[in-house]
Write a protein that holds these residues in place. Structure first.
Motif, PDB file in Angstrom:
ATOM      1  N   LEU A 220       0.812  -1.232   0.146  1.00  0.00           N
ATOM      2  CA  LEU A 220       0.066   0.005   0.049  1.00  0.00           C
ATOM      3  C   LEU A 220       0.633   1.311  -0.002  1.00  0.00           C
ATOM      4  O   LEU A 220       0.248   2.358  -0.356  1.00  0.00           O
ATOM      5  N   ASP A 221       2.135   1.148   0.105  1.00  0.00           N
ATOM      6  CA  ASP A 221       3.113   2.302   0.426  1.00  0.00           C
ATOM      7  C   ASP A 221       2.962   3.199  -0.911  1.00  0.00           C
ATOM      8  O   ASP A 221       3.236   2.727  -2.009  1.00  0.00           O
ATOM      9  N   THR A 222       2.792   4.619  -0.606  1.00  0.00           N
ATOM     10  CA  THR A 222       2.787   5.333  -2.038  1.00  0.00           C
ATOM     11  C   THR A 222       4.063   6.150  -1.950  1.00  0.00           C
ATOM     12  O   THR A 222       4.440   6.874  -2.794  1.00  0.00           O
ATOM     13  N   GLY A 223       4.925   6.240  -0.871  1.00  0.00           N
ATOM     14  CA  GLY A 223       6.136   6.781  -0.645  1.00  0.00           C
ATOM     15  C   GLY A 223       6.069   8.280  -0.405  1.00  0.00           C
ATOM     16  O   GLY A 223       7.040   9.367  -0.432  1.00  0.00           O
ATOM     17  N   LYS A 224       4.715   8.791  -0.032  1.00  0.00           N
ATOM     18  CA  LYS A 224       4.345  10.079   0.028  1.00  0.00           C
ATOM     19  C   LYS A 224       3.567  10.423   1.495  1.00  0.00           C
ATOM     20  O   LYS A 224       2.927   9.598   1.681  1.00  0.00           O
ATOM     21  N   GLY A 225       4.121  11.427   1.933  1.00  0.00           N
ATOM     22  CA  GLY A 225       3.449  11.834   3.486  1.00  0.00           C
ATOM     23  C   GLY A 225       3.079  13.139   3.351  1.00  0.00           C
ATOM     24  O   GLY A 225       2.687  13.594   2.441  1.00  0.00           O
ATOM     25  N   THR A 226       2.435  13.534   4.549  1.00  0.00           N
ATOM     26  CA  THR A 226       1.977  14.894   4.620  1.00  0.00           C
ATOM     27  C   THR A 226       2.416  16.088   4.937  1.00  0.00           C
ATOM     28  O   THR A 226       2.200  17.095   5.061  1.00  0.00           O
ATOM     29  N   PHE A 227       3.940  15.954   5.640  1.00  0.00           N
ATOM     30  CA  PHE A 227       4.868  16.844   6.164  1.00  0.00           C
ATOM     31  C   PHE A 227       5.866  16.641   5.435  1.00  0.00           C
ATOM     32  O   PHE A 227       6.742  15.659   5.651  1.00  0.00           O
ATOM     33  N   ASP A 228       6.610  17.983   5.032  1.00  0.00           N
ATOM     34  CA  ASP A 228       8.057  17.708   4.436  1.00  0.00           C
ATOM     35  C   ASP A 228       8.776  18.617   5.158  1.00  0.00           C
ATOM     36  O   ASP A 228       8.756  19.959   5.196  1.00  0.00           O
ATOM     37  N   PRO A 229       9.599  18.122   6.214  1.00  0.00           N
ATOM     38  CA  PRO A 229      10.578  19.055   7.151  1.00  0.00           C
ATOM     39  C   PRO A 229      11.714  20.011   6.259  1.00  0.00           C
ATOM     40  O   PRO A 229      12.073  20.794   7.116  1.00  0.00           O
ATOM     41  N   GLU A 230      11.845  19.470   5.046  1.00  0.00           N
ATOM     42  CA  GLU A 230      12.789  20.267   4.336  1.00  0.00           C
ATOM     43  C   GLU A 230      11.900  21.636   3.747  1.00  0.00           C
ATOM     44  O   GLU A 230      12.582  22.732   3.138  1.00  0.00           O
ATOM     45  N   SER A 231      10.622  21.562   3.680  1.00  0.00           N
ATOM     46  CA  SER A 231       9.858  22.736   3.083  1.00  0.00           C
ATOM     47  C   SER A 231       9.955  24.230   3.729  1.00  0.00           C
ATOM     48  O   SER A 231       9.791  24.004   4.987  1.00  0.00           O
ATOM     49  N   ALA A 232      10.199  25.056   3.171  1.00  0.00           N
ATOM     50  CA  ALA A 232      10.547  26.445   3.687  1.00  0.00           C
ATOM     51  C   ALA A 232       9.095  26.802   4.388  1.00  0.00           C
ATOM     52  O   ALA A 232       9.137  27.553   5.506  1.00  0.00           O
ATOM     53  N   SER A 233       8.088  26.471   3.605  1.00  0.00           N
ATOM     54  CA  SER A 233       6.715  26.796   4.542  1.00  0.00           C
ATOM     55  C   SER A 233       6.384  26.042   5.574  1.00  0.00           C
ATOM     56  O   SER A 233       5.719  26.835   6.304  1.00  0.00           O
ATOM     57  N   SER A 234       6.854  24.981   5.637  1.00  0.00           N
ATOM     58  CA  SER A 234       6.447  23.990   6.992  1.00  0.00           C
ATOM     59  C   SER A 234       7.277  24.856   8.031  1.00  0.00           C
ATOM     60  O   SER A 234       6.984  24.768   9.051  1.00  0.00           O
ATOM     61  N   GLU A 235       8.579  25.168   7.863  1.00  0.00           N
ATOM     62  CA  GLU A 235       9.393  25.646   8.818  1.00  0.00           C
ATOM     63  C   GLU A 235       8.931  26.994   9.367  1.00  0.00           C
ATOM     64  O   GLU A 235       9.058  27.411  10.388  1.00  0.00           O
ATOM     65  N   LYS A 236       8.481  27.858   8.407  1.00  0.00           N
ATOM     66  CA  LYS A 236       7.804  28.955   8.421  1.00  0.00           C
ATOM     67  C   LYS A 236       6.634  28.714   9.255  1.00  0.00           C
ATOM     68  O   LYS A 236       6.308  29.690  10.321  1.00  0.00           O
ATOM     69  N   TYR A 237       5.438  28.192   8.938  1.00  0.00           N
ATOM     70  CA  TYR A 237       4.425  27.868   9.664  1.00  0.00           C
ATOM     71  C   TYR A 237       4.707  27.370  11.181  1.00  0.00           C
ATOM     72  O   TYR A 237       4.152  27.874  12.161  1.00  0.00           O
ATOM     73  N   LEU A 238       5.813  26.490  11.354  1.00  0.00           N
ATOM     74  CA  LEU A 238       6.007  26.152  12.866  1.00  0.00           C
ATOM     75  C   LEU A 238       6.804  27.244  13.769  1.00  0.00           C
ATOM     76  O   LEU A 238       6.252  27.319  14.947  1.00  0.00           O
ATOM     77  N   ARG A 239       7.495  28.039  13.053  1.00  0.00           N
ATOM     78  CA  ARG A 239       8.049  29.298  13.698  1.00  0.00           C
ATOM     79  C   ARG A 239       7.032  30.121  14.080  1.00  0.00           C
ATOM     80  O   ARG A 239       7.097  30.682  15.262  1.00  0.00           O
ATOM     81  N   GLU A 240       6.209  30.433  13.210  1.00  0.00           N
ATOM     82  CA  GLU A 240       4.966  31.513  13.593  1.00  0.00           C
ATOM     83  C   GLU A 240       3.898  30.998  14.588  1.00  0.00           C
ATOM     84  O   GLU A 240       3.320  31.753  15.266  1.00  0.00           O
ATOM     85  N   HIS A 241       3.798  29.953  14.523  1.00  0.00           N
ATOM     86  CA  HIS A 241       2.598  29.333  15.004  1.00  0.00           C
ATOM     87  C   HIS A 241       3.064  28.667  16.507  1.00  0.00           C
ATOM     88  O   HIS A 241       2.065  28.519  17.575  1.00  0.00           O
ATOM     89  N   LEU A 242       4.134  28.337  16.559  1.00  0.00           N
ATOM     90  CA  LEU A 242       4.538  27.476  17.928  1.00  0.00           C
ATOM     91  C   LEU A 242       5.743  28.209  18.529  1.00  0.00           C
ATOM     92  O   LEU A 242       6.724  27.945  18.155  1.00  0.00           O
ATOM     93  N   ASP A 243       5.549  28.830  19.703  1.00  0.00           N
ATOM     94  CA  ASP A 243       6.722  29.468  20.283  1.00  0.00           C
ATOM     95  C   ASP A 243       6.438  29.080  21.973  1.00  0.00           C
ATOM     96  O   ASP A 243       5.557  29.479  22.795  1.00  0.00           O
ATOM     97  N   VAL A 244       7.369  28.385  22.373  1.00  0.00           N
ATOM     98  CA  VAL A 244       7.211  27.704  23.696  1.00  0.00           C
ATOM     99  C   VAL A 244       7.335  28.594  24.548  1.00  0.00           C
ATOM    100  O   VAL A 244       6.898  28.354  26.296  1.00  0.00           O
ATOM    101  N   HIS A 245       7.826  29.758  24.310  1.00  0.00           N
ATOM    102  CA  HIS A 245       8.108  30.720  25.542  1.00  0.00           C
ATOM    103  C   HIS A 245       6.890  31.876  25.479  1.00  0.00           C
ATOM    104  O   HIS A 245       6.517  31.983  26.673  1.00  0.00           O
ATOM    105  N   GLN A 246       6.383  32.109  24.297  1.00  0.00           N
ATOM    106  CA  GLN A 246       5.355  33.076  24.418  1.00  0.00           C
ATOM    107  C   GLN A 246       3.933  32.524  24.701  1.00  0.00           C
ATOM    108  O   GLN A 246       3.171  32.824  25.395  1.00  0.00           O
ATOM    109  N   ASN A 247       3.814  31.273  24.160  1.00  0.00           N
ATOM    110  CA  ASN A 247       2.534  30.441  24.082  1.00  0.00           C
ATOM    111  C   ASN A 247       2.404  29.621  25.524  1.00  0.00           C
ATOM    112  O   ASN A 247       1.287  29.001  25.603  1.00  0.00           O
ATOM    113  N   GLY A 248       3.618  29.322  25.939  1.00  0.00           N
ATOM    114  CA  GLY A 248       3.462  28.456  26.961  1.00  0.00           C
ATOM    115  C   GLY A 248       2.969  29.020  28.234  1.00  0.00           C
ATOM    116  O   GLY A 248       2.752  28.736  29.326  1.00  0.00           O
TER     117      GLY A 248
END
Length: 285
Positions: free
Chosen positions: A257-285
């Motif tokens: 059943l393997d398609t070789g495709k997932g939902t998250f690309d850790p090398e994607s600039a958009s993924s990194e940008k989203y995580l930085r903007e939405h998750l800050d353990v100092h401000q949001n914690g």
């Protein structure tokens, strides 16, 4: 010590199925308590889940001795770097109300990964962490960072399920006997997976649901699996997979059943940008 455990390359053992606590903080306490009452002994949380205090309270209130539990948390990117990593760990330990973690991971492959890893190595030598590992490292990132580490990770926690089986990455990890931990092990509610006719046929044969068949497949494939849920019945059934065994042909059917495709690309600039903007353990914690 743990039933249905998997051996790590550092000599420690880890329960093969854990409870993934990436759930809303308001639901965390009861969900973790339910998981522990139903037999889970492996709890996986993270600083960026903003629920370590709730996890810690549930562990305390469960009455289960600490040495009978396996607890994981993860360092978020604002705390990367040698000194910062050790402070981040101390914060997690305080929030959890624990003296040590069984496993501590670098959550994302950004910023000062090398410095943060050195911080984890120091924490392990100091006895604050028993095993250390990484998360979200795909083949390119694995080849970039791991050769720079003094100590080899015990695990790499990445997206994994029958539709995305990480075959290239596993070949690299197998060279150092690094275990794969699966997040989204059930495909995050992907109906293409959960209503797959081949999986439904196998499930019917064993009197199980498709989710149980998937978790059993992952267990037999040597993958550490972290299903998450806040529903009591699903929490219970996700662990009830040790009373049947898939045949070699059934394993091959699911492997196909393997398609070789997932939902998250850790090398994607958009993924990194989203995580930085939405998750800050100092401000949001």
């Amino acid at each position: 010590m743990f039933e249905h455990a998997i051996q790590l390359n550092d000599g420690n053992s880890i329960p093969a199925i854990g409870f993934g606590a990436m759930i809303e903080p308001k639901d965390t306490y009861q969900a973790v308590l339910d998981a522990l009452k139903n037999g889970y002994r492996h709890i996986d949380t993270a600083a960026s889940y903003f629920n370590e205090k709730e996890v810690g309270q549930a562990i305390k209130d469960s009455g289960i001795p600490r040495e009978e539990l396996f607890v994981t948390s993860k360092l978020w990117i604002q705390d990367y770097g040698y000194e910062a990593a050790q402070k981040g760990l101390d914060t997690s330990l305080k929030n959890l109300g624990l003296d040590y973690l069984d496993l501590y991971l670098l959550h994302q492959p950004y910023d000062d990964v090398i410095g943060a890893w050195r911080g984890l190595e120091k924490a392990q030598k100091d006895g604050k962490v028993r095993s250390i590992g990484v998360s979200n490292m795909n083949p390119n990132l694995w080849k970039k960072f791991i050769p720079q580490f003094s100590e080899t990770p015990a695990v790499n926690q990445v997206e994994f399920n029958p539709l995305f089986q990480q075959k290239e990455l596993r070949k690299l990890m197998d060279q150092d006997k690094v275990r794969l931990e699966a997040w989204y092990p059930l495909g995050h509610g992907n109906q293409e997976l959960l209503t797959n006719p081949k999986l439904e046929t196998i499930a019917k044969k064993y009197g199980k649901n498709v989710g149980q068949v998937i978790i059993r497949f992952e267990y037999q494939d040597g993958v550490i699996t972290l299903p998450k849920s806040s529903h009591p019945e699903r929490i219970k059934t996700n662990l009830n997979v040790f009373d049947f065994q898939l045949t070699p042909d059934e394993m091959k059917t699911i492997e196909a059943l393997d398609t070789g495709k997932g939902t998250f690309d850790p090398e994607s600039a958009s993924s990194e940008k989203y995580l930085r903007e939405h998750l800050d353990v100092h401000q949001n914690g």
